[in-house]
Design an enzyme around this catalytic site. Structure first.
Site, PDB file in Angstrom:
ATOM      1  N   PRO A   1      -4.965  -0.767   8.457  1.00  0.00           N
ATOM      2  CA  PRO A   1      -3.900  -1.809   8.940  1.00  0.00           C
ATOM      3  C   PRO A   1      -3.013  -1.866   7.783  1.00  0.00           C
ATOM      4  CG  PRO A   1      -5.967  -2.638  10.171  1.00  0.00           C
ATOM      5  CD  PRO A   1      -6.351  -1.569   9.023  1.00  0.00           C
ATOM      6  N   GLU A   2      -1.668  -1.874   7.791  1.00  0.00           N
ATOM      7  CA  GLU A   2      -0.795  -2.332   6.714  1.00  0.00           C
ATOM      8  C   GLU A   2      -0.087  -3.489   7.149  1.00  0.00           C
ATOM      9  OE1 GLU A   2       1.334   1.056   5.743  1.00  0.00           O
ATOM     10  OE2 GLU A   2       0.060   2.450   6.498  1.00  0.00           O
TER      11      GLU A   2
ATOM     12  N   HIS B   1     -20.175  -2.739  17.501  1.00  0.00           N
ATOM     13  CA  HIS B   1     -19.473  -2.954  16.239  1.00  0.00           C
ATOM     14  C   HIS B   1     -18.977  -4.420  16.012  1.00  0.00           C
ATOM     15  CE1 HIS B   1     -20.122   1.146  15.890  1.00  0.00           C
ATOM     16  NE2 HIS B   1     -19.353   1.441  16.747  1.00  0.00           N
TER      17      HIS B   1
ATOM     18  N   ARG C   1     -16.080   1.003  11.348  1.00  0.00           N
ATOM     19  CA  ARG C   1     -16.394   1.452  10.058  1.00  0.00           C
ATOM     20  C   ARG C   1     -17.186   0.321   9.208  1.00  0.00           C
ATOM     21  NH1 ARG C   1     -13.068   5.790   8.454  1.00  0.00           N
ATOM     22  NH2 ARG C   1     -14.785   5.755   6.700  1.00  0.00           N
TER      23      ARG C   1
ATOM     24  N   ARG D   1       8.803   2.363 -15.068  1.00  0.00           N
ATOM     25  CA  ARG D   1       7.629   3.272 -14.394  1.00  0.00           C
ATOM     26  C   ARG D   1       7.870   4.518 -14.082  1.00  0.00           C
ATOM     27  NH1 ARG D   1       7.194  -2.092 -13.518  1.00  0.00           N
ATOM     28  NH2 ARG D   1       4.839  -2.966 -13.344  1.00  0.00           N
TER      29      ARG D   1
END
Length: 275
Positions: free
Chosen positions: A2-3, A93, A112, A155
Site C-alpha cells: 500500500p502506498e 491471517h 505476508r 541530487r
C-alpha cells in the site's frame, strides 16, 4: 505494498468508523506484528484507550488516543484493517484484534505478516526513528515547489530511484512513481539534477495530481489491498503506465515498455518519456 493513496483511504475509512470508540480488549495472534512494547504490555496498555483521531505520515497510519498515546501502524506488503461485527467469521491471517463497543471489532489482517505496530507514549513517539527519518509528505507544507526544485538540483540519483527514497519524499511507491513520471513525460532513468526547471515543476504537480486521483478512486487494488470497509480500490482501472507493458500509450500509441531499474519493474512510454 500500500502506498500513500491506499493508506490515506484506510485512514479516512477508519476516521468515519472508530472515532470515540473505546478499546475493550486486545488479542495479539502474531507476536512479530507488535514491535513495541512487549506483547503483554501492548495488550494491557491499549485497554480503555479511546480513539480521538486517525492521522497519516507517508505510508504510516497514526491512531491517536484521548490519552495522548499513539498507535503507529505500517501495513507493509499486505496489511489490512477491517472494521467488522464481532460475530463475523474470523479471517485467516488475522494478526491482531481490537474489541470495540456495540459488538464491533477492528481486525488487522496480514497475509505476508510483515506489518508492524508500535504503541507509544507522546515522549516515545517524538523520538521514533521510523518517522523522524521520513522526507516530507507530498501534502505537507514543507513539500513546496521552491524546496523541490532546489533539492533535485543537488541530487545525481536517477529520478525514479530518488522518488522511491522515503527519506527524500514519503508515501510514494512503484505504482505512483511510474504514473507520476508518465504524467510529467520524464524518463525514469534521468538523473534528478539534469531535469530542467520546467520538468521539475511538471513533475511536482504530476505527483500531487496522480496521488489525488489515486485517493479519489480509493487506491489501487492489484492483489490484496482493501479499505477498512472491505472494499477494493478502483485506480487500477485508470493506470496509464504501471502494469501496462505492451499496451498503447494513451498519448502517442507507442507500446508501453517495462525495464528493471534498481531491481524494480518500471513502466514508461519510450517515445513520450524517451529522453
Amino acid at each position: 505494498m500500500p502506498e500513500l493513496p491506499e493508506v490515506e483511504t484506510v485512514r479516512r475509512s477508519l476516521q468515519k468508523r472508530i472515532i470515540g470508540m473505546q478499546i475493550k480488549k486486545v488479542k495479539v495472534f502474531n507476536q512479530y506484528t507488535v514491535k513495541y512494547p512487549k506483547v503483554d504490555e501492548f495488550e494491557k496498555g491499549l485497554v480503555g484507550e479511546e480513539f480521538s483521531e486517525i492521522g497519516r505520515k507517508g505510508k504510516y497510519l497514526l491512531l491517536k488516543f484521548l490519552s495522548g498515546n499513539i498507535l503507529v501502524v505500517h501495513l507493509r506488503m499486505t496489511g489490512q484493517f477491517l472494521f467488522v461485527d464481532a460475530n463475523q467469521e474470523e479471517y485467516k491471517h488475522t494478526q491482531v484484534v481490537f474489541e470495540l463497543p456495540a459488538g464491533k471489532e477492528l481486525r488487522f489482517v496480514d497475509i505476508r505478516g510483515f506489518g508492524t505496530m508500535h504503541y507509544f507514549k507522546p515522549e516515545e513517539f517524538a523520538t521514533f526513528p521510523g518517522l523522524n527519518k521520513l522526507g516530507p509528505d507530498p501534502f505537507d507544507r514543507e513539500f513546496d515547489l521552491d524546496w523541490w526544485i532546489k533539492s533535485l538540483k543537488i541530487r545525481k540519483t536517477k529520478i525514479k530511484s530518488l522518488l522511491l527514497d522515503q527519506t527524500f519524499i514519503s508515501g510514494l511507491g512503484n505504482i505512483y512513481v511510474d504514473e507520476s513520471l508518465y504524467a510529467a513525460k520524464i524518463n525514469p532513468n534521468c538523473p534528478a539534477n539534469l531535469l530542467t526547471e520546467k520538468q521539475a515543476t511538471d513533475l511536482y504537480w504530476a505527483i500531487k495530481d496522480v496521488l489525488q486521483e489515486g485517493i479519489k478512486h480509493r487506491g489501487t487494488t492489484i492483489s490484496d489491498y482493501l479499505d477498512a470497509e472491505g472494499r477494493k480500490g478502483e485506480f487500477q482501472n485508470y493506470l496509464k503506465a504501471y502494469g501496462q507493458k505492451g499496451l498503447p500509450c494513451s498519448r502517442c500509441g507507442t507500446e508501453i515498455s517495462r525495464i528493471k531499474l534498481g531491481g524494480r519493474s518500471t513502466y514508461f512510454c519510450p517515445r513520450c518519456q524517451g529522453k
